[in-house]
Design an enzyme around this catalytic site. Structure first.
Site, short mmCIF file in Angstrom:
data_model
loop_
_atom_site.label_atom_id
_atom_site.label_comp_id
_atom_site.label_asym_id
_atom_site.label_seq_id
_atom_site.Cartn_x
_atom_site.Cartn_y
_atom_site.Cartn_z
N ASP A 813 0.65 -1.01 0.37
CA ASP A 813 -0.16 0.12 0.08
C ASP A 813 1.16 1.05 -0.02
O ASP A 813 1.73 0.79 0.52
CB ASP A 813 -0.93 -0.27 1.20
CG ASP A 813 0.05 0.23 2.52
OD1 ASP A 813 0.92 0.02 2.93
OD2 ASP A 813 -1.14 -0.02 3.00
N ASP A 856 -5.79 2.19 -1.58
CA ASP A 856 -4.48 2.47 -1.92
C ASP A 856 -3.76 0.99 -1.90
O ASP A 856 -2.24 0.62 -1.63
CB ASP A 856 -3.27 3.48 -1.12
CG ASP A 856 -4.10 2.80 0.51
OD1 ASP A 856 -4.70 2.21 0.44
OD2 ASP A 856 -2.81 3.31 0.68
#
Length: 940
Positions: A813, A856
């Site tokens: 992420d 993300d």
């Protein structure tokens, strides 16, 4: 004669009635059964295809961003749902719920805020069951308009929808009006039902009637046709229904279509047997009444003809009796159309004249008789001696005669019995002499009549049988009867008399005559019962046979007209129907001259009837010695056949025009895998003219490669099974994806060929593939999304297990991504995610898979690893790619990532456990300060 003719016609009528009725009943049952089965199949197919479209629409709605994204306002979502409902009115209700079952957004605000957690469609959506069968409305009943007061019925389709993290956040549910199925039924079958009394029933998987006649509404049926359909069959059968009537029922079961699994519905299409057999019964009634009328008319004509023939004979008999009694001298003139009657009358009158002359001569002779008696007495003595000699000669002749001779005295006792009589009757001369002729050779049933005749002769001294050739029945010694031909002579001897009978055994001749008579009778019956006209003439050209069919064809009875007038008398024309036929062209005359004719076309144009088209075949007739004795011609009426051929040609022309202009390949292939029909679309797609395909095999037309590819489907189809498959075919316009449907042509339970329909689904396939790509691709980064990630991870694990290599799963992420969004805005955040995806993808091998899960969150699937260190090297390479700052609208900014790696090489691999370990490793990397990676070796 009238009764016999009427009886024969009635017998033929009833035989024809039974044969035609049985044949037509079977044919009608087979044809209508196939039609009903095809209608049932078409209805289930249309239901499945329609349900597939609804099923796919709801599934795609559940994946649409503007519906499932929590950031989209409720009003916008409702507008999308309302637009879908307006586009497809069958959606009675569409709504979005949360995980607790509370309706958040719905069409027309219906049920918003209501709790639907107890509804079956809501709970089933979480269990991967996205369909719910037909049911009555519960919550929506009071909200929807219902002017007729009928119960509202729906079937449901519901899919869960997911949040950005891939978890289920609610259910998209739809209620589809059951009215849609009624429209399908009406569009396919209602016109036929209005014309022929056809009923359609749609039943649920459990046999409950969902759509059909009112008397069966919501009832559960247990018909055998339903059981056959539920076993996957498609066909038709005759059965009795609960109303006590017998029906011809076509059946088919819903099997789903593509991704739509189906609800197990069954379609039954039924028609009452009396409706189906109505044309057969009407034809049988017509045959029966026509036969009765024809029998009555022919019997009346025969009766009138027989009466006209026998009336003059009765008149002659009456006058002859009067002449015999001496009450008349001549037979007066009798009017009759028969020349034989006139001849008989003239002969009797001439005979009477001769009798009168003889009487006059006798009187004159009597005057000279006495004068000659003396002279005769002298001569008598001499004659006695001559008589003795003559008797000896006569006895020798009688003993050597080929016929039996029996002498009988006035008392009926046998006085003479020659050797031939011994052979015929089995009695020796010694045994026969002195016995009565009655007990010796007369059968018991005739003895009383014989004795009565002997008594009448003794009283009147005359008999009708003397001097005549008679055919009687006689009896052998052992009681066997047999036919004989007998001639009886009378010998007067003063006050007594003797009879002498020559008897010939005619058993063989009688048997031959009976056989010839039976054959002639059979021939006459056959000629008058067949529908082929038969005309026979002698070698002189006289018409001798002109059967019933020939009379009906010409509208004439036979007439003895000159040969050169036959064409005009019988209205004979050439095949064009306009040119009169010349004498040398007449088929019967050509046959008389030795020509062998076969199917010569002739037109007959009777004065009071429509023209008849005939096929004439004939030949000359010859006796056993080769002598020409005439000719025979057979006339087959092909008027109806020519008219049918004309209509068939017009129908084929219309059908060819329609099929040649359809954008579908249509062909018929027989059992030998040869084309018997192909439409013009083949030439448009492949440049192959249909005429060049007829009679050629599939292999010859499309080549060995395509034939071997499709051969299993073709063999299955010609085995009697309907098929459907997709194939890639190359043509002048490039490669096409076609959907091929094969429908077997079943006749009497056997497949004699197949109808093949191929439609171009290239655009539909491309559209489907595009939708699949959209559904599995992240629109921002172009990477595979969560759905695609699950599929690719499962495939990678299977490949790793087959190859024996290790596998690693990375979770990544963006560090402090929320801060980027909050400070720089979502547009910059999207740019960061797009650049992030590109740097990760450029850092891994082409065989590795990079996916975006949500927000993300990213993953990398590493395959074909040998050691855990290889996974660490890839993770380090990814971190290095983020050392270079990101160039954003607000300037440069450093962005880092944290990576969690799960490494596995022990089999089997637990995929959920692999994901959990990668997630734990990610959080380990974050705790250690971000911008780094952590590896979890699952072997430890």
């Amino acid at each position: 004669m009238a009764a016999t003719v009427a009886g024969v016609m009635l017998l033929l009528t009833f035989a024809t009635l039974q044969l035609v009725g049985h044949t037509l009943t079977k044919q009608v049952e087979h044809e209508i059964g196939d039609n009903l089965a095809e209608l049932a199949f078409q209805t289930t197919d249309k239901l499945d295809r329609g349900m597939y479209e609804r099923y796919r629409e709801v599934k795609l709605m559940a994946e649409r961003h503007e519906i499932t994204d929590p950031a989209v306002p409720a009003e916008t979502k409702r507008a999308v749902l309302d637009s879908m409902q307006d586009t497809h009115p069958y959606y009675a209700w569409i709504g979005l719920t949360d995980n607790a079952g509370k309706v958040k957004v719905a069409t027309k605000h219906l049920l918003e805020g209501a709790d639907v957690s107890r509804r079956p469609w809501f709970t089933a959506a979480y269990q991967n069951s996205y369909l719910h069968d037909v049911h009555e409305a519960v919550l929506l009943a009071r909200f929807l308009p219902n002017p007729r007061g009928e119960p509202k019925r729906f079937f449901d389709i519901a899919f869960p929808y997911y949040g950005k993290d891939g978890t289920i956040v609610g259910v998209l549910g739809t209620h589809l009006s059951w009215q849609w199925a009624g429209e399908v039924e009406r569009s396919v079958l209602r016109p036929l039902a209005e014309r022929k009394g056809v009923d359609t029933l749609i039943l649920s998987k459990g046999g409950a009637v969902l759509l059909g006649p009112k008397e069966y509404a919501d009832k559960v049926l247990h018909q055998d046709s339903l059981l056959q359909a539920q076993r996957g069959g498609n066909g038709a059968q005759i059965e009795t229904w609960p109303d006590g009537k017998r029906y011809l029922v076509g059946y088919s079961r819903s099997l789903g279509h593509r991704s739509y699994p189906g609800l197990g519905w069954t379609v039954l299409v039924r028609q009452p047997l009396d409706e189906a057999y109505q044309p057969v019964e009407a034809l049988k009634d017509k045959i029966l009444w026509s036969g009765l009328g024809g029998a009555a008319l022919v019997a009346l004509l025969v009766w009138a003809l027989a009466r006209d023939i026998t009336q003059p004979l009765r008149t002659i008999t009456r006058h002859a009796d009067a002449l015999q009694a001496g009450n008349a001298h001549d037979i007066p003139p009798i009017r009759s159309r028969l020349a034989e009657v006139q001849i008989l009358q003239s002969a009797l009158n001439a005979l009477l004249g001769k009798v009168r002359l003889n009487e006059q001569g006798l009187r004159e002779l009597n005057a000279t008789l006495e004068a000659r008696v003396l002279e005769r007495t002298v001569e008598l003595h001499k004659a006695v001696d001559d008589t003795r000699k003559s008797e000896q000669r006569v006895k020798a002749i009688i003993d050597t005669a080929l016929d039996a001779f029996v002498g009988v005295d006035a008392q009926g006792r046998i006085t003479d019995w020659n050797p031939r009589a011994e052979e015929i009757f089995g009695w020796t001369r010694a045994e026969a002499l002195g016995r009565t002729v009655t007990e010796t050779i007369i059968p018991p049933r005739l003895r009383e009549g014989h004795d009565n005749g002997m008594r009448r002769f003794s009283l009147s001294a005359s008999s009708d049988v003397v001097g005549k050739r008679l055919q009687l029945s006689a009896m052998r010694r052992h009681g066997d009867e047999f036919p004989v031909e007998m001639t009886i002579g009378l010998i007067n001897a003063g006050d007594t008399h003797f009879f002498g009978a020559f008897i010939q055994d005619i058993s063989v001749r009688k048997r031959i005559e009976d056989e010839l008579a039976r054959e002639r009778e059979l021939l006459d019956a056959v000629l008058d019962s067949i529908d082929v006209g038969v005309v026979v003439c002698s070698r002189e050209g006289a018409i001798s046979v002109f059967n019933r069919a020939a009379r009906e064809i010409h509208g004439l009875a036979p007439a003895q007209v000159p040969q050169d007038q036959w064409a005009g008398h019988y209205d004979l024309f050439m095949p064009d129907g306009r040119t009169p036929m010349r004498k040398e062209q007449i088929p019967l005359l050509r046959a008389m001259h030795g020509e062998l004719l076969e199917n010569i076309e002739v037109v007959v144009k009777p004065k009071q009837a429509a023209p008849r088209h005939l096929l004439a075949s004939g030949r000359a007739l010859h006796a056993a010695d080769g002598t020409n004795i005439g000719a025979v011609i057979a006339l087959k009426d092909v008027t109806a056949l020519k008219e049918s051929a004309r209509r068939l040609e017009a129908s084929e022309r219309r059908l060819r025009t329609i099929t040649d202009n359809l954008p579908v390949l249509i062909a018929y292939i027989d059992r030998a895998e040869r084309y018997q029909f192909a439409n013009g679309t083949y030439e448009k797609w492949y440049g192959i003219a249909p005429a060049d395909m007829i009679g050629k095999s599939v292999k010859d037309v499309f080549g060995e490669e395509m034939y071997l590819r499709d051969q299993p489907f073709l063999r299955q189809n010609l085995g009697g099974q309907a098929i459907r498959f997709e194939a890639e075919v190359a043509g002048p316009d490039g490669t096409k994806t076609v959907e091929v449907v094969g429908i077997p042509d079943m006749q009497d339970g056997k497949c004699v060929g197949t109808y093949v329909l191929s439609s171009d689904i290239s655009e539909a396939k491309q559209h489907q593939e595009m939708l699949n790509r959209i559904a599995r691709t992240d629109s921002l980064t172009g990477l595979p999304n969560r759905r695609s990630y699950d599929e690719r991870l499962a495939e990678a694990v299977q490949r790793a297990q087959r190859s024996g290599h290790a596998i690693a799963l990375m979770f990544l992420d963006v560090d402090h991504f929320k801060q980027i969004n909050d400070t720089l805005g979502h547009a910059v955040g999207d740019a960061v995610l797009a650049e992030f995806a590109q740097r990760v993808k450029s850092s891994v091998r082409i065989t590795d898979t990079v996916c975006r899960l949500a927000g993300d969150e990213f993953t990398v699937i590493l395959e074909r690893l040998k050691t855990v260190e290889e996974a660490s090297l890839v993770a380090a390479k990814i971190l290095k790619a983020f050392e270079r700052p990101f160039v954003l609208d607000g300037g440069e900014r450093r962005v880092s990532t944290s990576i969690g790696v799960a490494y596995a090489c022990d089999w089997p691999i637990d995929i959920p456990a692999l994901g959990n370990e990668a997630d734990k490793a990610l959080y380990t990397a974050k705790r250690e300060g971000r911008g780094r990676f952590a590896v979890k070796d699952m072997r430890a």
